[in-house]
Enzyme design. Sequence first.
Site, PDB file in Angstrom:
ATOM      1  N   SER A 141       0.866  -1.193   0.000  1.00 57.08           N
ATOM      2  CA  SER A 141       0.000   0.000   0.000  1.00 57.08           C
ATOM      3  C   SER A 141       0.894   1.232   0.000  1.00 57.08           C
ATOM      4  O   SER A 141       2.048   1.172   0.455  1.00 57.08           O
ATOM      5  CB  SER A 141      -0.863   0.002   1.262  1.00 57.08           C
ATOM      6  OG  SER A 141      -1.382   1.292   1.517  1.00 57.08           O
ATOM      7  N   TYR A 179      -1.840  -0.683  10.333  1.00 58.94           N
ATOM      8  CA  TYR A 179      -2.022  -1.106   8.935  1.00 58.94           C
ATOM      9  C   TYR A 179      -0.778  -0.764   8.114  1.00 58.94           C
ATOM     10  O   TYR A 179      -0.233  -1.603   7.394  1.00 58.94           O
ATOM     11  CB  TYR A 179      -3.258  -0.415   8.342  1.00 58.94           C
ATOM     12  CG  TYR A 179      -3.463  -0.707   6.872  1.00 58.94           C
ATOM     13  CD1 TYR A 179      -3.939  -1.949   6.457  1.00 58.94           C
ATOM     14  CD2 TYR A 179      -3.189   0.255   5.897  1.00 58.94           C
ATOM     15  CE1 TYR A 179      -4.127  -2.229   5.106  1.00 58.94           C
ATOM     16  CE2 TYR A 179      -3.378  -0.017   4.544  1.00 58.94           C
ATOM     17  CZ  TYR A 179      -3.853  -1.261   4.160  1.00 58.94           C
ATOM     18  OH  TYR A 179      -4.026  -1.531   2.822  1.00 58.94           O
TER      19      TYR A 179
HETATM   20  P1  NDP Z   1     -11.492  -6.068  -0.216  1.00 59.87           P
HETATM   21  O1  NDP Z   1     -11.976  -5.958   1.190  1.00 59.87           O
HETATM   22  O2  NDP Z   1     -12.473  -5.890  -1.315  1.00 59.87           O
HETATM   23  O3  NDP Z   1     -10.761  -7.467  -0.427  1.00 59.87           O
HETATM   24  C1  NDP Z   1     -10.034  -8.088   0.591  1.00 59.87           C
HETATM   25  C2  NDP Z   1      -9.929  -9.548   0.265  1.00 59.87           C
HETATM   26  O4  NDP Z   1      -9.139 -10.205   1.263  1.00 59.87           O
HETATM   27  C3  NDP Z   1     -11.284 -10.242   0.235  1.00 59.87           C
HETATM   28  O5  NDP Z   1     -11.330 -11.121  -0.855  1.00 59.87           O
HETATM   29  C4  NDP Z   1     -11.310 -11.010   1.533  1.00 59.87           C
HETATM   30  O6  NDP Z   1     -12.071 -12.199   1.343  1.00 59.87           O
HETATM   31  C5  NDP Z   1      -9.838 -11.349   1.691  1.00 59.87           C
HETATM   32  N1  NDP Z   1      -9.518 -11.680   3.070  1.00 59.87           N
HETATM   33  C6  NDP Z   1      -9.612 -10.900   4.165  1.00 59.87           C
HETATM   34  N2  NDP Z   1      -9.282 -11.586   5.262  1.00 59.87           N
HETATM   35  C7  NDP Z   1      -8.962 -12.841   4.835  1.00 59.87           C
HETATM   36  C8  NDP Z   1      -8.547 -14.024   5.497  1.00 59.87           C
HETATM   37  N3  NDP Z   1      -8.397 -14.071   6.829  1.00 59.87           N
HETATM   38  N4  NDP Z   1      -8.330 -15.136   4.751  1.00 59.87           N
HETATM   39  C9  NDP Z   1      -8.485 -15.120   3.407  1.00 59.87           C
HETATM   40  N5  NDP Z   1      -8.862 -14.024   2.739  1.00 59.87           N
HETATM   41  C10 NDP Z   1      -9.116 -12.898   3.453  1.00 59.87           C
HETATM   42  O7  NDP Z   1     -10.318  -5.016  -0.332  1.00 59.87           O
HETATM   43  P2  NDP Z   1      -9.225  -4.711  -1.467  1.00 59.87           P
HETATM   44  O8  NDP Z   1      -9.511  -5.432  -2.699  1.00 59.87           O
HETATM   45  O9  NDP Z   1      -9.078  -3.255  -1.492  1.00 59.87           O
HETATM   46  O10 NDP Z   1      -7.932  -5.302  -0.761  1.00 59.87           O
HETATM   47  C11 NDP Z   1      -6.991  -6.128  -1.401  1.00 59.87           C
HETATM   48  C12 NDP Z   1      -5.601  -5.756  -0.925  1.00 59.87           C
HETATM   49  O11 NDP Z   1      -5.302  -4.432  -1.374  1.00 59.87           O
HETATM   50  C13 NDP Z   1      -5.421  -5.733   0.590  1.00 59.87           C
HETATM   51  O12 NDP Z   1      -4.181  -6.321   0.921  1.00 59.87           O
HETATM   52  C14 NDP Z   1      -5.398  -4.240   0.910  1.00 59.87           C
HETATM   53  O13 NDP Z   1      -4.676  -3.968   2.088  1.00 59.87           O
HETATM   54  C15 NDP Z   1      -4.707  -3.702  -0.324  1.00 59.87           C
HETATM   55  N6  NDP Z   1      -4.878  -2.274  -0.596  1.00 59.87           N
HETATM   56  C16 NDP Z   1      -6.114  -1.757  -0.821  1.00 59.87           C
HETATM   57  C17 NDP Z   1      -6.266  -0.402  -1.036  1.00 59.87           C
HETATM   58  C18 NDP Z   1      -7.605   0.234  -1.200  1.00 59.87           C
HETATM   59  O14 NDP Z   1      -7.682   1.458  -1.138  1.00 59.87           O
HETATM   60  N7  NDP Z   1      -8.666  -0.526  -1.437  1.00 59.87           N
HETATM   61  C19 NDP Z   1      -5.103   0.488  -1.122  1.00 59.87           C
HETATM   62  C20 NDP Z   1      -3.837  -0.172  -0.897  1.00 59.87           C
HETATM   63  C21 NDP Z   1      -3.745  -1.504  -0.664  1.00 59.87           C
HETATM   64  P3  NDP Z   1     -12.983 -12.920   2.430  1.00 59.87           P
HETATM   65  O15 NDP Z   1     -13.570 -11.846   3.304  1.00 59.87           O
HETATM   66  O16 NDP Z   1     -13.989 -13.651   1.596  1.00 59.87           O
HETATM   67  O17 NDP Z   1     -12.057 -13.837   3.154  1.00 59.87           O
END
Ligand code: NDP
Length: 258
Positions: free
Chosen positions: A152, A165
């Site tokens: 990030s 975070y």
């Molecule tokens: P979302 O919340 O849409 O996606 C997060 C994903 O992670 C979901 O598919 C969720 O699936 C999965 N997840 C969370 N916890 C677990 C777990 N314990 N086991 C397996 N899967 C898990 O957010 P984003 O798409 O934005 O996030 C994706 C990545 O991008 C993250 O690492 C985030 O930190 C990073 N990011 C996002 C930014 C933003 O502004 N959106 C900016 C910078 C980085 P489920 O709940 O079904 O398990």
Amino acid sequence: MTMENPAKPLHGRVAVVTGASSGIGEASAEHLAALGAKIAVLARRAERLDDLVARIEKNGGTAMAFAADVTDSAAVQRAADQVEAELGGADLLFNNAGVMLPAPIEELRTDQWRQQIDVNVTGLMNVIGAFTPQLVRTAGERGVADLINTSSIGAQNIFPNFAVYSGTKAYVTHLSRHLRVELGPKNVRVAAIEPGIVGTELQGHVTDDGALEWLAGSKETIEWLTPEDIAETVGFIATLPPRVNLQQVVVMPTGQPS
Ligand code: NDP
């Protein structure tokens, strides 16, 4: 491979995407499938993964779903074993599952600290541990493999109340730099993607009023990135010639100052 079908530059490759049930992971799984890779998707929400697999298959792709929690190392290893057995091993890992729970440190939200560290650091490592042997082997056999970690902009810049975070994401970026040095000589490219704000479900888990207000203000003044913007970046990294390793890619909304 690329020469055979320019429209499917990832034909013959096998991609694993974690955090694929929504947001960046979901869009990236669809994009990598459209580029020709066979896909294994992993997250906790089975129904969302099943819908994604059905969409990919409807478009002519191949995909498998693994409903697993990345903090459960045995479940992640079982998924890796199945990817090895059924798809012939992963040569692209988009290690993307994550959670963002900002709050002032003095509120002592130790539950949220733990969740972020468990998913963003320990979960990320569980996935690396389960799939690195496959990446190294397939890189040897196929000439290249990719380990792409989602970090990030928080890994670089300072955002009040996002300390835990951002700390987890600084870990992801620095880890990636180190792994690139270790794995590059084995033809495994390692990249960290550092997005600014992307409109996904990530913001929906935030409980802190101050952070919610900041996010709402930002949404009004900035055109946020879309998950597809990051998916394109993942596809770009993976389709470069094997000699090219984009080590660290910062992707910002044009209007986001820092
Ligand atoms: P979302 O919340 O849409 O996606 C997060 C994903 O992670 C979901 O598919 C969720 O699936 C999965 N997840 C969370 N916890 C677990 C777990 N314990 N086991 C397996 N899967 C898990 O957010 P984003 O798409 O934005 O996030 C994706 C990545 O991008 C993250 O690492 C985030 O930190 C990073 N990011 C996002 C930014 C933003 O502004 N959106 C900016 C910078 C980085 P489920 O709940 O079904 O398990």
